[in-house]
Design a protein around this motif. Sequence first.
Motif, PDB file in Angstrom:
ATOM      1  N   ARG A 176      -0.285  14.572 -13.600  1.00  0.00           N
ATOM      2  CA  ARG A 176       0.610  14.017 -14.614  1.00  0.00           C
ATOM      3  C   ARG A 176       1.162  12.677 -14.166  1.00  0.00           C
ATOM      4  N   ASN A 177       1.240  11.751 -15.114  1.00  0.00           N
ATOM      5  CA  ASN A 177       1.836  10.440 -14.890  1.00  0.00           C
ATOM      6  C   ASN A 177       3.287  10.507 -15.361  1.00  0.00           C
ATOM      7  N   GLY A 178       4.224  10.621 -14.425  1.00  0.00           N
ATOM      8  CA  GLY A 178       5.621  10.764 -14.830  1.00  0.00           C
ATOM      9  C   GLY A 178       6.577  10.642 -13.659  1.00  0.00           C
ATOM     10  N   ALA A 215       0.798  -1.214   0.000  1.00  0.00           N
ATOM     11  CA  ALA A 215       0.000   0.000   0.000  1.00  0.00           C
ATOM     12  C   ALA A 215       0.835   1.272   0.000  1.00  0.00           C
ATOM     13  N   GLY A 216       2.124   1.158   0.260  1.00  0.00           N
ATOM     14  CA  GLY A 216       2.949   2.350   0.408  1.00  0.00           C
ATOM     15  C   GLY A 216       2.951   3.243  -0.801  1.00  0.00           C
ATOM     16  N   GLU A 217       2.762   2.666  -1.975  1.00  0.00           N
ATOM     17  CA  GLU A 217       2.844   3.448  -3.195  1.00  0.00           C
ATOM     18  C   GLU A 217       1.621   4.328  -3.431  1.00  0.00           C
ATOM     19  N   PHE A 218       0.506   4.037  -2.738  1.00  0.00           N
ATOM     20  CA  PHE A 218      -0.678   4.828  -3.047  1.00  0.00           C
ATOM     21  C   PHE A 218      -1.358   5.457  -1.842  1.00  0.00           C
ATOM     22  N   TYR A 231      -5.071  22.349  -8.293  1.00  0.00           N
ATOM     23  CA  TYR A 231      -4.307  21.184  -7.837  1.00  0.00           C
ATOM     24  C   TYR A 231      -3.305  20.735  -8.891  1.00  0.00           C
ATOM     25  N   PHE A 232      -2.065  20.555  -8.474  1.00  0.00           N
ATOM     26  CA  PHE A 232      -1.028  19.990  -9.329  1.00  0.00           C
ATOM     27  C   PHE A 232      -0.474  18.733  -8.642  1.00  0.00           C
ATOM     28  N   GLY A 233      -0.350  17.666  -9.391  1.00  0.00           N
ATOM     29  CA  GLY A 233       0.185  16.443  -8.805  1.00  0.00           C
ATOM     30  C   GLY A 233       0.832  15.562  -9.849  1.00  0.00           C
ATOM     31  N   GLN A 234       1.876  14.853  -9.441  1.00  0.00           N
ATOM     32  CA  GLN A 234       2.557  13.931 -10.337  1.00  0.00           C
ATOM     33  C   GLN A 234       2.730  12.584  -9.631  1.00  0.00           C
ATOM     34  N   GLU A 235       2.597  11.506 -10.396  1.00  0.00           N
ATOM     35  CA  GLU A 235       2.712  10.163  -9.854  1.00  0.00           C
ATOM     36  C   GLU A 235       3.310   9.253 -10.911  1.00  0.00           C
ATOM     37  N   ILE A 236       4.335   8.480 -10.528  1.00  0.00           N
ATOM     38  CA  ILE A 236       5.042   7.635 -11.486  1.00  0.00           C
ATOM     39  C   ILE A 236       4.295   6.339 -11.792  1.00  0.00           C
ATOM     40  N   ASN A 237       3.533   5.821 -10.825  1.00  0.00           N
ATOM     41  CA  ASN A 237       2.812   4.562 -11.006  1.00  0.00           C
ATOM     42  C   ASN A 237       1.484   4.844 -11.716  1.00  0.00           C
ATOM     43  N   THR A 238       1.290   4.245 -12.882  1.00  0.00           N
ATOM     44  CA  THR A 238       0.109   4.544 -13.690  1.00  0.00           C
ATOM     45  C   THR A 238      -1.183   4.150 -12.986  1.00  0.00           C
TER      46      THR A 238
END
Length: 527
Positions: free
Chosen positions: A273-275, A188-191, A243-250
């Motif tokens: 953004r996904n990146g 669960a740590g990733e989300f 709101y601005f947010g970025q996350e590497i896990n799709t």
Amino acid sequence: MTETTELQSGLFSAADVLRSKMDANEYKNYLLGTVFYKYLSDSMLYYAAELEGKEKASLEEAQKIYEDNATDSDLIDELKDTFGYVIQPESTYTNILKSVDDHSFQLNQLGDAFTKLESFGAEFEGLFDDYDLYSKRLGNNAQKQADTIAGVLSAIGKLELVKTAGDSLGDAYEYLIGQFASESGKKAGEFYTPQKVSELLSRLTLVGKNYKDGMTVYDPAMGSGSLLLNFKKYSDAADRITYFGQEINTSTFNLARMNMILHHVDIASQHLRNGDTLDEDWPAEEVTNFDSVVMNPPYSLKWSAADGFKEDPRFSAYGVLPPKSKADYAFLLHGYYHLKYSGAMAIVLPHGVLFRGAAEGKIRQKMLESGAIDAVIGLPANLFYNTSIPTAIVVLKKDKQDRNVMFIDASKNFEKAKTQNILREKDVQRILDTYEKREDVDKFAHLATFDEIQENEFNLNIPRYVDTFEPEPEIDLKQVAYDLRQTSQEIKENEHSLVSMLKDLTSDDDNIMDGLNDVIKDLEDAD
């Protein structure tokens, strides 16, 4: 029972359909995706009925009204302008649920519905990629897979998701995400950031601020988006937040997108953004435009630390790069770079960032010399699902008038629940009050001057500044001697009782009786 609690209970019980087939990290995609599609479908149906003058129509009535007017181009245009999508009558959740009830449901009905919705633009693209309708986990053939999905659709279909008070659906969704995290454990740590920690981070950046005219918030490692969404609850500009947010896990990125919509955040106010936050700086156009930056990044992550980053404006001012083996300061510097001059940032990191030397020590010293670090707050161990280590919140600012640092040791303030520790509301409030007052509190907080920090060679380890030592109580040796005599007496009395009971035992087996007599003799000799 409150509306939110009813929703929470209904949503979580719907998971029973899937619990025996897969773990929570997998079945969350089905449950959350189903909730999201029903919300979009029901919202559109209710509005279509309202446009036809039927404000109090049930979903079934709204479906009939929509079917009767589906060729009205004005209605369709109004729906598209309002929602950014149009779900055809045959693809609504209500209509698909009818096929579930009459046992004619086929997987392709839902798959086609998802595909059509995702075609309406980038904001919907790929949202259901993790909703694998043909997974063998659902069943070993198409019919069993369809039966499992039908069970999920039926369970969720009983719930009212649109006509709820305030953010009750969004809050219930957050609760569901938290429950999945609890069941998923380390996965669960990733989300997921526990809600009270998330709340604390967001509220720390709002202390002493007034954003009635609007504000911008940024989370460069946003997970499910919970840190960002807290600003909607606690900011005085709830309806004027960008709101601005970025996350590497799709998969997690899609979860955040759904979470935003279910919390009624306008698409125009979302910039997600996904990146990879570290490898490619984003957003490039608004480098210092965020009133609040919040982050709970992955701890001590490896990153490239390539020489080219020395020229990157996020890192170039410090002369060195964070080490390849630990990206903690890379995340911190990225967020700080994007912070507005009058803003505030709060980030959770492992304690190592407070005292590790080499490149990290040089970065820390430079930040302290410039007055960037405003506070260090020690949290309890075992708060997070993916690690049991104690962590610390670092609060940063760019407009400080001094170089003092507020140290708070909140490591002993928590409630133990099952296998996790949790922050309570009173723990959060105590931290916020202490941070705002910036006054010493015995065994809890200390406002350290720059000279103190310099004397400690820029080491920010909390015990150097907050003394939480509790002396051991004095031992009463007379009482100890008395207790020993009492214990010895009790042992003798018990042995006498045991001997009496053993003497009452008999057996026809001579070996057993010989052994029993030996035990009795040993006990009597020891007396």
